[in-house]
Design a protein around this motif. Structure first.
Motif, PDB file in Angstrom:
ATOM      1  N   HIS A   1      36.346  40.246  37.050  1.00 23.45           N
ATOM      2  CA  HIS A   1      35.280  40.614  36.117  1.00 23.45           C
ATOM      3  C   HIS A   1      33.914  40.583  36.808  1.00 23.45           C
ATOM      4  CE1 HIS A   1      32.500  40.180  32.644  1.00 23.45           C
ATOM      5  NE2 HIS A   1      33.266  41.155  32.198  1.00 23.45           N
ATOM      6  N   GLU A   2      33.736  39.631  37.701  1.00 25.61           N
ATOM      7  CA  GLU A   2      32.478  39.546  38.438  1.00 25.61           C
ATOM      8  C   GLU A   2      32.264  40.802  39.290  1.00 25.61           C
ATOM      9  OE1 GLU A   2      30.730  36.707  41.905  1.00 25.61           O
ATOM     10  OE2 GLU A   2      31.629  35.687  40.176  1.00 25.61           O
ATOM     11  N   GLN A   3      33.318  41.255  39.951  1.00 26.42           N
ATOM     12  CA  GLN A   3      33.217  42.464  40.771  1.00 26.42           C
ATOM     13  C   GLN A   3      33.140  43.723  39.902  1.00 26.42           C
ATOM     14  OE1 GLN A   3      36.322  42.535  43.719  1.00 26.42           O
ATOM     15  NE2 GLN A   3      35.887  40.432  44.345  1.00 26.42           N
ATOM     16  N   TYR A   4      33.837  43.713  38.804  1.00 28.66           N
ATOM     17  CA  TYR A   4      33.892  44.850  37.881  1.00 28.66           C
ATOM     18  C   TYR A   4      32.526  45.151  37.271  1.00 28.66           C
ATOM     19  CZ  TYR A   4      35.837  47.610  33.939  1.00 28.66           C
ATOM     20  OH  TYR A   4      36.145  48.597  33.030  1.00 28.66           O
ATOM     21  N   THR A   5      31.740  44.123  37.067  1.00 24.87           N
ATOM     22  CA  THR A   5      30.419  44.288  36.453  1.00 24.87           C
ATOM     23  C   THR A   5      29.283  44.036  37.442  1.00 24.87           C
ATOM     24  OG1 THR A   5      30.479  42.006  35.675  1.00 24.87           O
ATOM     25  CG2 THR A   5      31.256  43.702  34.142  1.00 24.87           C
ATOM     26  N   ALA A   6      29.607  44.016  38.734  1.00 28.69           N
ATOM     27  CA  ALA A   6      28.582  43.781  39.761  1.00 28.69           C
ATOM     28  C   ALA A   6      27.569  44.929  39.787  1.00 28.69           C
ATOM     29  CB  ALA A   6      29.256  43.648  41.132  1.00 28.69           C
TER      30      ALA A   6
ATOM     31  N   PRO B   1      39.679  37.130  29.719  1.00 26.01           N
ATOM     32  CA  PRO B   1      39.608  35.705  29.381  1.00 26.01           C
ATOM     33  C   PRO B   1      39.257  34.895  30.643  1.00 26.01           C
ATOM     34  CG  PRO B   1      41.886  36.400  29.579  1.00 26.01           C
ATOM     35  CD  PRO B   1      41.046  37.629  29.700  1.00 26.01           C
ATOM     36  N   PRO B   2      38.487  33.861  30.462  1.00 23.27           N
ATOM     37  CA  PRO B   2      38.103  33.069  31.639  1.00 23.27           C
ATOM     38  C   PRO B   2      39.303  32.303  32.198  1.00 23.27           C
ATOM     39  CG  PRO B   2      37.266  32.063  29.625  1.00 23.27           C
ATOM     40  CD  PRO B   2      37.925  33.344  29.236  1.00 23.27           C
ATOM     41  N   ASP B   3      39.881  32.834  33.246  1.00 19.46           N
ATOM     42  CA  ASP B   3      40.985  32.153  33.918  1.00 19.46           C
ATOM     43  C   ASP B   3      40.935  32.485  35.410  1.00 19.46           C
ATOM     44  OD1 ASP B   3      42.198  34.664  34.313  1.00 19.46           O
ATOM     45  OD2 ASP B   3      43.485  34.468  32.569  1.00 19.46           O
ATOM     46  N   GLU B   4      41.922  31.986  36.129  1.00 16.27           N
ATOM     47  CA  GLU B   4      41.922  32.160  37.586  1.00 16.27           C
ATOM     48  C   GLU B   4      42.123  33.609  38.022  1.00 16.27           C
ATOM     49  OE1 GLU B   4      45.725  30.736  39.501  1.00 16.27           O
ATOM     50  OE2 GLU B   4      46.056  30.027  37.439  1.00 16.27           O
ATOM     51  N   PHE B   5      42.629  34.466  37.150  1.00 17.95           N
ATOM     52  CA  PHE B   5      42.909  35.856  37.517  1.00 17.95           C
ATOM     53  C   PHE B   5      41.755  36.805  37.192  1.00 17.95           C
ATOM     54  CE2 PHE B   5      46.984  33.856  36.461  1.00 17.95           C
ATOM     55  CZ  PHE B   5      47.585  33.915  37.709  1.00 17.95           C
ATOM     56  N   THR B   6      41.069  36.564  36.126  1.00 16.47           N
ATOM     57  CA  THR B   6      40.049  37.520  35.685  1.00 16.47           C
ATOM     58  C   THR B   6      38.634  37.185  36.145  1.00 16.47           C
ATOM     59  OG1 THR B   6      39.740  36.356  33.604  1.00 16.47           O
ATOM     60  CG2 THR B   6      41.349  38.148  33.627  1.00 16.47           C
TER      61      THR B   6
END
Length: 125
Positions: free
Chosen positions: A59-64, A50-55
């Motif tokens: 998520h950006e690094q996870y799918t880089a 979910p778009p929040d301060e933690f993910t």
């Protein structure tokens, strides 16, 4: 000067270990294959990241962008999955290779022993 191999255990013991490595590779491949659909399904869920301060950063690094284990363009998450399957394949390959090499070694060693024994019984006239 010739090179030789000194085996401090029996070829059968090494074949047993190699077969165990192969079996572990096959088991890892089955486990990875069994879990991949669930991982991929969860990645597609909107609530997983979910778009929040933690993910956001995760998520950006996870799918880089990344390079996969076989040198192909990929993403980090996909490259990790590919690497898990690659490790399984390599374990299987190593186990098969070592078992085959030991079978060849054993046959060659026995033939060499038979040749030496036969040479000792040769009657030089």
């Amino acid at each position: 000067m010739g090179e030789f191999v000194q085996i401090r255990t029996s070829p059968a013991d090494i074949v047993t270990i190699a077969n165990s490595i192969r079996s572990r590779g096959e088991a890892l491949e089955r486990a990875v294959a069994a879990h991949l659909p669930a991982i991929e399904e969860r990645e597609r869920r909107e609530k997983t990241f979910p778009p929040d301060e933690f993910t956001g950063d995760f998520h950006e690094q996870y799918t880089a962008p990344a390079t996969g284990v076989r040198g192909t363009p990929s993403t980090v998450n996909q490259a990790v999955r590919e690497a898990a399957l690659f490790c399984a394949e390599q374990l299987t390959h190593i186990g098969e290779y070592v078992a085959g090499a030991m079978a060849t070694y054993d046959v060659t060693d026995q033939q060499g022993g038979a040749d030496i024994a036969a040479a000792g019984h040769h009657d030089p006239q």
